[in-house]
Design a protein around this motif. Structure first.
Motif, PDB file in Angstrom:
ATOM      1  N   ASP A  16       1.055  -0.777   0.155  1.00 20.42           N
ATOM      2  CA  ASP A  16       0.381   0.332  -0.319  1.00 20.42           C
ATOM      3  C   ASP A  16       1.088   0.957   0.357  1.00 20.42           C
ATOM      4  O   ASP A  16       0.966   1.615   0.772  1.00 20.42           O
ATOM      5  CB  ASP A  16      -1.093  -0.014   0.327  1.00 20.42           C
ATOM      6  CG  ASP A  16      -2.354   1.042   1.219  1.00 20.42           C
ATOM      7  OD1 ASP A  16      -2.373   1.380   0.006  1.00 20.42           O
ATOM      8  OD2 ASP A  16      -2.133   1.644   1.897  1.00 20.42           O
ATOM      9  N   LYS A  17       1.263   1.498  -1.203  1.00 19.70           N
ATOM     10  CA  LYS A  17       2.321   2.470  -1.532  1.00 19.70           C
ATOM     11  C   LYS A  17       1.987   4.181  -1.360  1.00 19.70           C
ATOM     12  O   LYS A  17       2.719   4.973  -0.552  1.00 19.70           O
ATOM     13  CB  LYS A  17       2.707   2.752  -2.870  1.00 19.70           C
ATOM     14  CG  LYS A  17       3.851   1.568  -3.012  1.00 19.70           C
ATOM     15  CD  LYS A  17       4.945   1.439  -2.237  1.00 19.70           C
ATOM     16  CE  LYS A  17       5.668   0.014  -1.750  1.00 19.70           C
ATOM     17  NZ  LYS A  17       6.185  -0.534  -1.362  1.00 19.70           N
ATOM     18  N   LEU A  23      -5.437  -1.621  -1.591  1.00 19.98           N
ATOM     19  CA  LEU A  23      -4.336  -2.152  -2.523  1.00 19.98           C
ATOM     20  C   LEU A  23      -4.780  -1.501  -3.986  1.00 19.98           C
ATOM     21  O   LEU A  23      -5.672  -2.351  -4.223  1.00 19.98           O
ATOM     22  CB  LEU A  23      -4.157  -3.248  -2.500  1.00 19.98           C
ATOM     23  CG  LEU A  23      -3.186  -4.022  -1.060  1.00 19.98           C
ATOM     24  CD1 LEU A  23      -3.140  -5.152  -0.920  1.00 19.98           C
ATOM     25  CD2 LEU A  23      -1.801  -2.688  -1.018  1.00 19.98           C
ATOM     26  N   SER A  24      -4.732  -0.541  -5.064  1.00 21.32           N
ATOM     27  CA  SER A  24      -5.057  -0.671  -5.919  1.00 21.32           C
ATOM     28  C   SER A  24      -4.517  -1.611  -6.863  1.00 21.32           C
ATOM     29  O   SER A  24      -3.491  -2.438  -6.736  1.00 21.32           O
ATOM     30  CB  SER A  24      -4.526   0.812  -5.809  1.00 21.32           C
ATOM     31  OG  SER A  24      -3.239   0.887  -6.862  1.00 21.32           O
ATOM     32  N   TRP A  25      -4.676  -1.808  -8.472  1.00 21.56           N
ATOM     33  CA  TRP A  25      -4.422  -3.045  -9.235  1.00 21.56           C
ATOM     34  C   TRP A  25      -3.191  -1.813  -9.528  1.00 21.56           C
ATOM     35  O   TRP A  25      -2.289  -3.048  -9.771  1.00 21.56           O
ATOM     36  CB  TRP A  25      -5.119  -2.399  -9.790  1.00 21.56           C
ATOM     37  CG  TRP A  25      -5.033  -3.514 -11.266  1.00 21.56           C
ATOM     38  CD1 TRP A  25      -3.630  -3.122 -12.540  1.00 21.56           C
ATOM     39  CD2 TRP A  25      -5.350  -4.610 -11.733  1.00 21.56           C
ATOM     40  NE1 TRP A  25      -3.357  -3.595 -13.453  1.00 21.56           N
ATOM     41  CE2 TRP A  25      -4.086  -5.114 -12.781  1.00 21.56           C
ATOM     42  CE3 TRP A  25      -6.153  -5.753 -11.091  1.00 21.56           C
ATOM     43  CZ2 TRP A  25      -4.613  -6.328 -13.326  1.00 21.56           C
ATOM     44  CZ3 TRP A  25      -6.330  -7.262 -12.168  1.00 21.56           C
ATOM     45  CH2 TRP A  25      -5.462  -7.098 -12.534  1.00 21.56           C
ATOM     46  N   ASP A  26      -2.507  -0.687  -9.562  1.00 17.82           N
ATOM     47  CA  ASP A  26      -1.149  -0.505  -9.480  1.00 17.82           C
ATOM     48  C   ASP A  26      -0.270  -0.696  -8.786  1.00 17.82           C
ATOM     49  O   ASP A  26       0.868  -0.679  -9.127  1.00 17.82           O
ATOM     50  CB  ASP A  26      -1.406   1.089 -10.320  1.00 17.82           C
ATOM     51  CG  ASP A  26      -1.799   1.700 -11.470  1.00 17.82           C
ATOM     52  OD1 ASP A  26      -1.903   0.508 -12.304  1.00 17.82           O
ATOM     53  OD2 ASP A  26      -2.493   2.821 -11.848  1.00 17.82           O
ATOM     54  N   GLU A  27      -0.820  -0.586  -7.545  1.00 16.22           N
ATOM     55  CA  GLU A  27       0.125  -0.864  -6.763  1.00 16.22           C
ATOM     56  C   GLU A  27       0.291  -2.399  -5.905  1.00 16.22           C
ATOM     57  O   GLU A  27       1.336  -3.340  -6.176  1.00 16.22           O
ATOM     58  CB  GLU A  27      -0.856  -0.653  -5.074  1.00 16.22           C
ATOM     59  CG  GLU A  27      -0.945   1.348  -5.069  1.00 16.22           C
ATOM     60  CD  GLU A  27      -1.692   1.319  -3.540  1.00 16.22           C
ATOM     61  OE1 GLU A  27      -0.798   2.308  -3.105  1.00 16.22           O
ATOM     62  OE2 GLU A  27      -2.813   0.401  -3.634  1.00 16.22           O
ATOM     63  N   MET A  32       4.455  -6.749  -7.901  1.00 14.60           N
ATOM     64  CA  MET A  32       4.269  -8.083  -8.201  1.00 14.60           C
ATOM     65  C   MET A  32       5.417  -7.546  -9.570  1.00 14.60           C
ATOM     66  O   MET A  32       6.752  -8.254  -9.845  1.00 14.60           O
ATOM     67  CB  MET A  32       3.384  -8.725  -9.440  1.00 14.60           C
ATOM     68  CG  MET A  32       1.746  -8.777  -8.616  1.00 14.60           C
ATOM     69  SD  MET A  32       2.658 -10.121  -6.413  1.00 14.60           S
ATOM     70  CE  MET A  32       1.341 -10.509  -6.154  1.00 14.60           C
ATOM     71  N   SER A  33       5.764  -7.215 -10.186  1.00 10.48           N
ATOM     72  CA  SER A  33       6.604  -6.964 -11.352  1.00 10.48           C
ATOM     73  C   SER A  33       8.035  -6.334 -10.799  1.00 10.48           C
ATOM     74  O   SER A  33       8.922  -6.297 -11.053  1.00 10.48           O
ATOM     75  CB  SER A  33       6.688  -5.228 -12.163  1.00 10.48           C
ATOM     76  OG  SER A  33       5.214  -5.358 -12.508  1.00 10.48           O
TER      77      SER A  33
END
Length: 180
Positions: A16-17, A23-27, A32-33
């Motif tokens: 959770d940046k 948690l958003s999809w982007d987070e 994961m990336s």
């Protein structure tokens, strides 16, 4: 907060940046990336959302959603461990008391083992050896009757695997009883 819940929160916070508690999809995709062990971050992100997203909100994962899934897994693992321990205890019980290995524990099998147990010995020095032996037999028989009345649900003077299992499940503190 339990140790497991604290670990869940720590991991959640690392994802959770923006610190908004979701948690958003982007987070998730970003995290994961950045993990070199994950070959397909897009598939991993989709899998995480599919697995944890319990409400209609497909945009975010809440800590509550993740906690519920992980805690239910922990509970299942605990139940599996408990069941394995219970089966082991039933096996030990039958190994000890099923002296003829016919798959059931009879009243007589248990009674005979109780008679060998020094805990059933009568200590009264004023009694004759014969009276002490009779007292021991009465005590052993009484203990067996008490146990069978609690465990032998079909009242056939035989304890089946299922009867022993059900009793031990309800009474995990049960000690296997007399030593041989």
């Amino acid at each position: 907060m339990s140790k497991v819940e604290a670990q869940i929160e720590k991991i959640f916070t690392s994802f959770d940046k923006d610190g908004d508690g979701n948690l958003s999809w982007d987070e998730v995709f970003s995290r994961m990336s950045s993990n070199s062990n994950i070959k397909d971050p897009l598939a991993a992100t989709k899998s995480m959302f599919d697995h944890y997203n319990r409400d209609a909100d497909t945009e975010n994962l809440s800590i509550q959603e993740i906690r519920e899934v992980l805690m239910s897994k922990k509970i299942k693992q605990d139940l599996i461990r408990t069941e394995k321990a219970l089966r082991s205890k039933v096996k030990d019980f039958r190994k000890k008391y099923d002296t003829d290995n016919d798959g059931v524990v009879t009243f007589d099998e248990m009674y005979q083992l109780y008679l060998k147990d020094p805990d059933f010995d009568e200590e009264d020095d004023e009694l004759s050896a014969e009276e002490r032996e009779k007292a021991k037999c009465r005590r052993a028989k009484s203990s067996c009757r008490y146990f069978f009345s609690a465990v032998d649900k079909d009242k056939n003077d035989k304890l089946s695997y299922l009867e022993i299992h059900e009793y031990l499940k309800k009474h995990p503190e049960f000690d296997l009883g007399p030593s041989q």
